[in-house]
Design an enzyme around this catalytic site. Structure first.
Site, short mmCIF file in Angstrom:
data_model
loop_
_atom_site.label_atom_id
_atom_site.label_comp_id
_atom_site.label_asym_id
_atom_site.label_seq_id
_atom_site.Cartn_x
_atom_site.Cartn_y
_atom_site.Cartn_z
N GLY A 151 1.76 -9.10 9.90
CA GLY A 151 0.90 -9.78 8.92
C GLY A 151 1.28 -9.29 7.53
O GLY A 151 2.37 -8.75 7.33
N CYS A 152 0.37 -9.50 6.58
CA CYS A 152 0.64 -9.16 5.17
C CYS A 152 1.29 -7.78 5.06
O CYS A 152 0.74 -6.78 5.54
CB CYS A 152 -0.66 -9.20 4.37
N PHE A 153 2.46 -7.74 4.42
CA PHE A 153 3.23 -6.49 4.43
C PHE A 153 2.67 -5.40 3.52
O PHE A 153 3.10 -4.26 3.61
CB PHE A 153 4.73 -6.74 4.18
N TRP A 154 1.72 -5.73 2.67
CA TRP A 154 1.15 -4.69 1.79
C TRP A 154 0.48 -3.58 2.62
O TRP A 154 0.73 -2.40 2.42
CB TRP A 154 0.12 -5.28 0.83
#
Ligand code: SME
Length: 301
Positions: free
Chosen positions: A9-12
């Protein structure tokens, strides 16, 4: 140094999580396994390039194994959610583990099989070779360090559990006494997570007997198959109870307890004890608690 690629999912949030793992030298967010070259965030955002937001993890295998990294990865994703993690939807948010080295494949397959066995369902997470990887633009690197209030699809407790798990492992070291290990494990979980009751019941013949715990006094013995603890023992699986009143046969050690999680602890393939945690709130525990408490259960005896 070895390298593995995690799409979660969102890499942050995924980058931030893996940066906190002992033995990880570097975590770099980027775009993997798409069909263009040098994609920009805006291009990937269109969901037409085939890229997945992915974190390249470089690690020291003498300090953390690939199997361990996979367990941590599966603890922070929903492995049954296709093209969606948290609020983020699209093929760019699909989950996957991509490898450079064919020798990693059997280890990864074993990790997938362990998840399927534990959760009773095969993950939809991809497993395959890395075809290409492009580091993301500078403003995505260390995003959550630069923007501590920034969006993170991972629950905050995942970061707390990671520190707790690693601290328990360091703290217990090679202490050989099981009771002493359980005692400090209960203390560390209880103190860090602020639960109402945290403790162990130990298998003794046909019963569970109260072991080290933190919190109010509790019942001494629980029979095989009785209560949440005896059921977790009998079924050899983690049981999450959002509302103890709705669990048939729940044993109320305290009227204040409203939700509960019980995790079996295995020794030589059979259940040797259970880790039991109670909360005064409804629905305190979810898949994140279950995943990390299983990791802790794996090192605490
Ligand atoms: N509620 C548990 C009994 C132990 S106490 O929660 C400490 C059960 O039903 O097994």
């Amino acid at each position: 140094m070895e390298t593995i690629y995690f799409a979660g999912g969102c890499f942050w949030g995924v980058e931030h999580f893996f940066k906190g793992v002992d033995g990880v030298a570097d975590a770099c967010p980027g775009y993997a396994n798409g069909n263009t070259e040098n994609p920009t965030y805006q291009e990937v955002y269109t969901d037409t390039t085939g890229f997945a937001e992915t974190v390249r993890v470089r690690y020291n295998p003498g300090r953390v194994s690939l199997a361990e990294l996979c367990k941590l990865f599966f603890a922070i994703i929903d492995p049954f959610s296709l093209n969606r993690q948290g609020h983020d939807e699209g093929t760019r948010y699909r989950t996957g583990i991509f490898y450079e080295n064919e020798a990693d494949r059997p280890v990864l397959e074993a990790a997938f099989a362990a998840v399927a066995k534990e959760l009773g369902q095969a993950p939809v997470t991809e497993l395959g070779p890395l075809c290409c990887f492009y580091p993301a633009e500078e403003y995505h690197q260390d995003y959550l360090d630069k923007n501590p209030e920034g969006y993170c699809h991972l629950p905050l407790k995942a970061f707390r559990y990671l520190r707790l798990y690693q601290d328990i492992r360091l703290y217990l070291g090679d202490e050989p006494d099981a009771v002493a290990r359980m005692a400090n494990t209960a203390a560390l979980i209880h103190e860090r997570m602020g639960f109402f009751w945290t403790g162990f019941y130990i298998v003794r013949g046909e019963e569970l007997v109260l072991g080290p715990f933190q919190g109010p006094s509790a019942c001494f013995r629980i029979k095989f198959g009785r209560g949440v603890c005896g059921t977790a023992w009998k079924e050899a699986r983690t049981i999450v109870v959002p509302d103890v009143e709705a669990f048939p046969g729940h044993i109320a050690c305290s009227a204040l307890s409203r939700s509960e999680i019980v995790v079996p602890i295995f020794r030589n393939g059979s259940v040797a004890a259970v880790l039991d945690i109670d909360s005064t709130e409804l629905s305190t525990f979810d898949a994140t608690d279950a995943a990390f408490l299983n990791l802790i259960a794996g090192i605490c005896l």
